[in-house]
Design a protein around this motif. Structure first.
Motif, short mmCIF file in Angstrom:
data_model
loop_
_atom_site.label_atom_id
_atom_site.label_comp_id
_atom_site.label_asym_id
_atom_site.label_seq_id
_atom_site.Cartn_x
_atom_site.Cartn_y
_atom_site.Cartn_z
N SER A 226 0.81 -1.22 0.00
CA SER A 226 0.00 0.00 0.00
C SER A 226 0.84 1.27 0.00
CB SER A 226 -0.93 0.03 1.22
OG SER A 226 -1.69 -1.13 1.29
N ARG A 227 2.16 1.11 0.23
CA ARG A 227 3.05 2.29 0.18
C ARG A 227 4.10 2.12 -0.92
NH1 ARG A 227 2.57 2.19 6.08
NH2 ARG A 227 1.38 4.04 6.68
N TYR A 228 3.85 1.19 -1.80
CA TYR A 228 4.83 0.87 -2.85
C TYR A 228 4.97 2.04 -3.84
CZ TYR A 228 6.84 -1.62 -6.87
OH TYR A 228 7.63 -2.00 -7.91
N ASN A 229 6.21 2.42 -4.09
CA ASN A 229 6.44 3.53 -5.04
C ASN A 229 7.52 3.16 -6.05
OD1 ASN A 229 8.71 3.47 -3.54
ND2 ASN A 229 8.52 5.54 -2.66
N GLY A 230 7.72 1.85 -6.21
CA GLY A 230 8.77 1.42 -7.14
C GLY A 230 9.97 0.87 -6.39
N ASP A 231 10.13 1.29 -5.15
CA ASP A 231 11.23 0.80 -4.32
C ASP A 231 10.81 -0.54 -3.70
OD1 ASP A 231 13.06 0.19 -2.40
OD2 ASP A 231 12.85 2.08 -1.27
N ARG A 232 11.50 -1.62 -4.03
CA ARG A 232 11.06 -2.95 -3.60
C ARG A 232 11.74 -3.45 -2.32
NH1 ARG A 232 10.76 -5.74 -9.66
NH2 ARG A 232 9.37 -4.12 -10.48
N SER A 233 12.54 -2.59 -1.72
CA SER A 233 13.37 -3.08 -0.61
C SER A 233 12.56 -3.51 0.62
CB SER A 233 14.40 -2.03 -0.23
OG SER A 233 13.73 -0.87 0.19
N GLN A 234 11.36 -2.97 0.79
CA GLN A 234 10.52 -3.39 1.92
C GLN A 234 9.74 -4.65 1.60
OE1 GLN A 234 10.28 -1.38 4.87
NE2 GLN A 234 11.98 -0.31 3.89
N LEU A 235 9.54 -4.89 0.31
CA LEU A 235 8.68 -6.02 -0.09
C LEU A 235 9.45 -7.33 -0.23
CD1 LEU A 235 6.44 -4.25 -2.75
CD2 LEU A 235 5.61 -5.40 -0.68
N LEU A 236 10.63 -7.24 -0.80
CA LEU A 236 11.37 -8.48 -1.10
C LEU A 236 11.72 -9.31 0.14
CD1 LEU A 236 13.47 -7.25 -4.15
CD2 LEU A 236 11.44 -8.72 -4.16
N PRO A 237 11.99 -8.67 1.29
CA PRO A 237 12.27 -9.51 2.47
C PRO A 237 11.04 -10.30 2.95
CG PRO A 237 13.05 -7.26 2.80
CD PRO A 237 12.22 -7.25 1.56
N LEU A 238 9.86 -10.00 2.40
CA LEU A 238 8.65 -10.69 2.86
C LEU A 238 8.41 -12.03 2.15
CD1 LEU A 238 6.18 -7.64 3.06
CD2 LEU A 238 7.46 -8.71 4.92
N THR A 239 9.29 -12.38 1.21
CA THR A 239 9.08 -13.63 0.48
C THR A 239 10.33 -14.51 0.53
OG1 THR A 239 8.59 -14.58 -1.68
CG2 THR A 239 9.74 -12.47 -1.69
N LEU A 240 10.08 -15.81 0.41
CA LEU A 240 11.20 -16.75 0.30
C LEU A 240 11.59 -16.96 -1.16
CD1 LEU A 240 10.22 -19.51 2.92
CD2 LEU A 240 11.76 -17.56 3.20
N ALA A 241 10.78 -16.40 -2.06
CA ALA A 241 11.07 -16.54 -3.49
C ALA A 241 11.12 -15.16 -4.14
CB ALA A 241 9.99 -17.41 -4.14
N PRO A 242 12.18 -14.38 -3.84
CA PRO A 242 12.23 -12.98 -4.30
C PRO A 242 12.21 -12.83 -5.83
CG PRO A 242 14.29 -13.61 -3.20
CD PRO A 242 13.35 -14.74 -3.01
N ASN A 243 12.77 -13.80 -6.55
CA ASN A 243 12.76 -13.67 -8.00
C ASN A 243 11.33 -13.65 -8.55
OD1 ASN A 243 15.46 -13.58 -7.97
ND2 ASN A 243 15.78 -15.75 -8.57
N GLN A 244 10.52 -14.55 -8.00
CA GLN A 244 9.12 -14.61 -8.46
C GLN A 244 8.38 -13.32 -8.13
OE1 GLN A 244 6.84 -18.06 -7.42
NE2 GLN A 244 8.52 -19.47 -7.88
N LEU A 245 8.65 -12.79 -6.94
CA LEU A 245 7.97 -11.55 -6.57
C LEU A 245 8.46 -10.40 -7.46
CD1 LEU A 245 5.98 -9.99 -4.83
CD2 LEU A 245 7.77 -9.68 -3.11
N ASN A 246 9.74 -10.39 -7.75
CA ASN A 246 10.29 -9.37 -8.65
C ASN A 246 9.59 -9.40 -10.00
OD1 ASN A 246 12.20 -7.42 -8.00
ND2 ASN A 246 13.73 -9.01 -7.55
#
Ligand code: AMP
Ligand code: MG
Length: 478
Positions: A368-388
């Protein structure tokens, strides 16, 4: 208005006694008021500031009756885990009457004609869960019964271990269930079936009284409400756990909170109820079971309406469900228009959440605060490539949005709660309450009712669930 100024009416007891059992509540030993909910009092027109705690405690314990109250338990049947059971009914719930369109019901207030082998009681643990969760669901915009207050006691109640008895005073515009109709259908009481349908029409579908084909139109609304309710559960990761037809509300609201859970890490086949070994009521089965239950209701209504017409209404279920789900999920992602590839984007997100063991609520809140910077989101997954990869698609999709980044953030922060009452959080309040400390129950009520707000003292409940507490299973025995 004061509580003691309320006057209840009891239209249900003007029906034939086959529909109910008039029975007084059995008080608990040494009751103690744990919490009163000002919002629910307001629904009845009662001022919180005028509340006398002793009166609330006595009301819940059945030792103070409101004017006009005539306590009764309702008769119903139901399909439990796929099998028909003729005699269920309020085995531990006692209705007091209604006011302002709300039917007041005590849960855990002693045995009734429908108690079978049960003791008519509810334990503190499950009563706290129902009290808090029904208010949390309401605050998330999900149709549900409400809860007015809760008492604990020194009454000993036997479950897997000895526990203490408690009572919740809960409210609903109707307590009629799919199973209420099944009872009269399966006993061939077609006149009573019609009486019940007329009662429900007057009580909860007054706009359909006097129109052509009222029963069919009412069924059609029940189909729509149930489909939309399933979409709402799915959209927030809620698993009810016991979707028997006796736990399905005829007005499409969430009722009978048992071993429910808000999922921690997303798991499509998640089963919150550990007695449901086959996963009949798993998270991903809920929409299908909603449909199956509506089929049972159609069958029960068949003496009043032809099966063909009912089937035609039921056929709309999938469409109602999908439309609502898409609307809710678009809002969660901050998408302000429809796009033909949206369902694929969303389906993909659920796969990404499952593969990466993503905890839904902190994920959507962070998004909900995403502005293109993924640094807060990627630590929330065990599969960062897929989330990317998914975020690449999301970035592209956001380009067709007409709202600004700020508008999107504001809308998403109002859609994706910061606080969701996961089972481990409820359990902390239960552990404290079992030691006689009810502060956390009352604090969680405020969190439950304001899930989109910041609550600085409770930041610890906003993050991902601690590993050892994820996706616990609970039993039905409560
Ligand atoms: P539930 O799964 O809690 O919705 O309950 C299913 C049926 O069992 C309903 O008819 C309840 O009233 C009844 N029931 C559940 N627990 C008890 C109890 N402790 N005493 C009496 N009846 C109960
Ligand atoms: Mg039930």
């Amino acid at each position: 208005m004061k509580l003691s100024d309320l006057t209840l009416t009891t239209p249900y007891v003007s029906l034939d006694p086959i529909f109910y059992h008039e029975v007084a509540p059995t008080p608990l030993k040494n009751p103690k008021l744990i919490s009163t909910n000002p919002h629910a009092l307001e629904l009845l027109g009662v001022d919180f500031s005028e509340i006398n705690e002793e009166e609330v405690e006595k009301l819940l314990n059945g030792t103070f009756m409101l004017k006009g109250s005539r306590p009764y338990a309702m008769c119903y049947a139901g399909h439990q885990f796929g099998y028909y059971v003729q005699r269920l009914g309020d085995g531990r719930a006692i209705n007091l009457g209604s006011v302002n369109g709300w039917n007041l019901q005590l849960k855990g207030s002693g045995i009734t004609r429908y108690s079978r082998q049960g003791d008519g009681r509810a334990v503190l643990r499950s009563s706290i869960r129902e009290y808090l969760m029904s208010e949390a669901m309401h605050a998330l915009g999900i149709p549900t019964s409400r809860a007015l207050a809760i008492i604990g006691s020194e009454e000993r109640v036997a479950r897997e271990r000895w526990e203490s008895g408690a009572i919740v005073l809960r409210l609903a515009p109707s307590w009629i269930r799919f199973g209420s109709f099944e009872y009269f259908f399966h006993t061939n009481k077609h006149k009573e079936l019609e009486t019940l349908a007329d009662f429900l029409l007057r009580e909860s579908f007054p706009h359909l009284v006097g129109v052509e084909n009222p029963y069919l139109k009412m069924y059609s609304e029940i189909v729509k409400r149930t489909a939309e309710l399933m979409a709402q559960w799915q959209s927030v990761g809620f698993n009810h756990g016991v979707m028997n037809t006796d736990n399905m509300s005829a007005i499409g609201i969430t009722i009978d909170y048992g071993p429910f859970a808000f999922m921690d890490t997303f798991e499509s086949g998640y089963i919150c109820n550990h007695t449901d070994t086959a996963g009949r009521y798993s998270y991903d089965n809920q929409p299908r079971i909603g449909y199956w239950n509506l089929e049972r209701l159609a069958h029960a209504l068949s003496p009043l309406i032809t099966q063909e017409k009912l089937k035609h209404e039921l056929d709309q279920y999938g469409e109602y469900f999908t439309t609502k789900l898409m609307e809710l999920l678009r809002a969660k992602l901050g998408l302000d228009s429809e796009h033909e590839n949206d369902s694929d984007l969303l389906r993909n997100l659920f796969t990404v959440m499952e593969n990466g063991r993503i905890d839904m609520s902190p994920f959507f809140r962070t998004l909900s605060r995403y502005n293109g910077d993924r640094s807060q989101l990627l630590p929330l997954t065990l599969a960062p490539n897929q989330l990317n990869e998914w975020l690449d698609r999301y970035d592209e999709r956001l380009q067709s949005n007409t709202s600004s980044l700020e508008e999107r953030h504001t809308q998403m922060l109002r859609t994706n709660p910061k606080y969701v009452l996961k089972n481990y959080i409820l359990q902390e309040a239960i552990d404290e309450a079992e030691k006689g400390n009810f502060t956390l129950v009352n604090d969680l009520l405020i969190l439950a009712q304001n899930p989109y707000d910041e609550h600085n003292n409770f930041e610890r409940y906003a993050g991902i669930t601690p590993q050892q507490h994820t996706n616990l299973k609970l039993s039905c025995s409560s």
